[in-house]
Design an enzyme around this catalytic site. Structure first.
Site, short mmCIF file in Angstrom:
data_model
loop_
_atom_site.label_atom_id
_atom_site.label_comp_id
_atom_site.label_asym_id
_atom_site.label_seq_id
_atom_site.Cartn_x
_atom_site.Cartn_y
_atom_site.Cartn_z
N GLY A 1 5.59 28.50 77.71
CA GLY A 1 6.98 28.10 77.86
C GLY A 1 7.46 28.23 79.30
O GLY A 1 6.68 28.10 80.24
N LEU A 2 8.75 28.50 79.44
CA LEU A 2 9.39 28.64 80.74
C LEU A 2 9.17 27.41 81.62
O LEU A 2 8.79 27.52 82.78
CB LEU A 2 8.92 29.91 81.46
CG LEU A 2 9.36 31.22 80.81
CD1 LEU A 2 8.82 32.39 81.60
CD2 LEU A 2 10.87 31.30 80.73
N CYS A 3 9.31 26.26 81.03
CA CYS A 3 9.19 25.05 81.84
C CYS A 3 10.34 24.10 81.53
O CYS A 3 10.17 22.90 81.41
CB CYS A 3 7.83 24.38 81.64
SG CYS A 3 7.32 24.28 79.93
N GLY A 4 11.51 24.68 81.36
CA GLY A 4 12.70 23.86 81.17
C GLY A 4 12.67 23.11 79.85
O GLY A 4 12.21 23.64 78.83
N PHE B 1 10.88 20.61 79.10
CA PHE B 1 9.63 19.86 79.00
C PHE B 1 9.17 19.65 77.56
O PHE B 1 8.94 18.52 77.11
CB PHE B 1 8.56 20.61 79.80
CG PHE B 1 7.20 19.98 79.80
CD1 PHE B 1 6.88 19.00 80.71
CD2 PHE B 1 6.24 20.37 78.88
CE1 PHE B 1 5.62 18.42 80.71
CE2 PHE B 1 4.99 19.80 78.87
CZ PHE B 1 4.69 18.82 79.79
#
Lengths: 290, 150
Positions: free
Chosen positions: A86-89, A91
């Site tokens: 995760g932690l990719c907006g 996406f």
């Protein structure tokens, strides 16, 4: 108003978060550079292959190939390409939302099977009891052409054995470091388009026969398409993470500024109060004596 | 004699191997190996495991591996070659310049394939082993051209 100690604690925790997001931004930036090189290096091949297929298709009278045959859609397969982490907006959310709307719009009557590439998509659809026929987790870290070949072989089997009548893919297309777009594309049946105004083009000589070349080229075309899609998604993922972490770092910076201001104000208030207490106490003593 | 030059692109899935002019390119067609000169008629051929030879290469983007007018050798494991009036495009599945070939790796791949073929058990995929052997032998053969002894 929060006490001085509470504010101090918050500042230090935001600072820690900022250090982490900043480190993640740098890691994503390094990965992004590699992923970008890979997709840019792979595009010429996919592009040329596409042109070749079109040239050939325009020359063939009867495009008899099992992967070109169109059938009534009773069952579809959708390849959902997300990331493993995760932690990719937005996406992954974008891909998932697009997949769901795509199913509702086009295949509300058909049986839907999913092939999930990436953990995030898998987790989402497993929870909601979608029919997942295959999953490819953790392949993005060490992406290999063989992964694409494997997926291509799988959907080819599904298609030729008439288990599914249509194969689509939903993925993030890499446009630039700041721009990714979610695309839903048809993989099977393959629909070769007419060559783009290629006036120079004339009839070929074939070696061996055009049929044999055709038989070999069509499945290869699928391999290269899927390979390009995996690389596209990977580059887009790293770019999205880079942007997301950059924003997070900036937001943390802003938050720290605000909290620092608040901390200073709280400290000042405390000092002022102490002084006025001392002054008040001294005056009371003076009065008592006088 | 001054030979006519033409454009050639050799493209692998992971990189563009060559982009520039040559006077001749030899390629391992599945029917028979052949050479293409300038002005060849539009032609499409499948390629098998073998070597591609570029004569008088002059890349438009300089590659460190390609220098001078010596013929350059490349090992490929199959692909497809397209001749158009505008030039020649070769799409290859894997490709290595002669200098880049890892000889010891090819050698061990060859031995592994030979062992598998020698003691044939039902679970061994003979076709795959033979293909692996062909690729390894091809790499070893092409590697002999490394260092510009072409």
């Amino acid at each position: 108003m929060a006490t001085l100690r509470e504010i101090r604690r918050r500042i230090s925790s935001v600072t820690n978060i900022q250090q982490i997001t900043n480190a993640m931004r740098m890691v994503a930036a390094a990965r992004f550079r590699r992923a970008q090189e890979a997709i840019l290096a792979a595009r010429p091949y996919a592009y040329k292959f596409d042109i070749l297929l079109r040239h050939l298709a325009s020359q063939m009278e009867m495009q008899k190939h099992p992967l070109l045959e169109t059938r009534e859609i009773k069952s579809v397969c959708i390849i959902v390409v997300t990331s493993d982490r995760g932690l990719c907006g937005s996406f992954n959310n974008n891909v998932i939302r697009r997949t769901i709307s795509h199913i509702e719009d086009s295949y509300s009557d058909a049986e839907v099977n999913l092939i999930c590439v990436g953990r995030k998509g898998r987790d989402y659809f497993v929870l909601r009891h979608y029919n997942i026929i295959a999953e490819h987790i953790n392949i993005m870290r060490h992406l290999d052409y063989q992964h694409a070949v494997g997926i291509a072989a799988h959907i080819t089997t599904l298609y030729t054995e008439k288990i599914v009548d249509h194969v689509d893919v939903v993925y993030n297309n890499f446009r630039s470091a700041i721009l990714q777009e979610v695309l839903a594309e048809q993989l099977l049946p393959i629909t070769p388009q007419e060559p783009e105004g290629d006036a120079l083009f004339t009839e070929y000589l074939y070696e061996p026969t055009s049929e044999e070349i055709w038989k070999m080229i069509v499945p290869k075309h699928l391999d290269t398409q899927i390979w390009r899609i995996l690389l596209d998604s990977n580059a887009a993922e790293q770019a999205a993470r880079m942007t997301a972490m950059e924003n997070a770092t900036n937001n943390a910076e802003e938050l720290i500024k605000e909290l620092t201001l608040e901390r200073n104000r709280a400290r000042q208030t405390m000092i002022t109060r102490e002084i006025s207490e001392i002054v008040g106490g001294a005056e009371a003593l003076a009065e008592a004596r006088g | 004699m001054f030979e006519k030059r033409f454009n050639l692109e050799v493209i692998a899935p992971q990189q563009v191997m060559y982009e520039g002019e040559v006077t001749t390119v030899r390629a391992p067609g599945v029917v028979a190996p052949f050479a293409v000169l300038a002005g060849h008629t539009p032609f499409l051929s499948l390629l098998e495991v073998g070597e591609i030879i570029l004569r008088d290469p002059s890349p438009s983007t300089p590659l460190p591996e390609v220098e001078g007018s010596k013929p350059q050798y490349m090992a490929i494991s199959g692909g497809i070659l397209e001749v158009l009036r505008t030039g020649v495009t070769i799409l290859v599945e894997t490709a290595e310049w002669a200098d880049e070939i890892d000889v010891s790796r090819a050698q061990s791949a060859k031995e592994r394939a030979q062992q598998r073929l020698a003691r044939q058990t039902p679970e061994i995929d003979v076709q795959r082993a033979e293909a692996a052997l062909a690729r390894a032998l091809n790499r070893l053969r092409v590697a002999q051209h490394a260092g510009g002894f072409g």
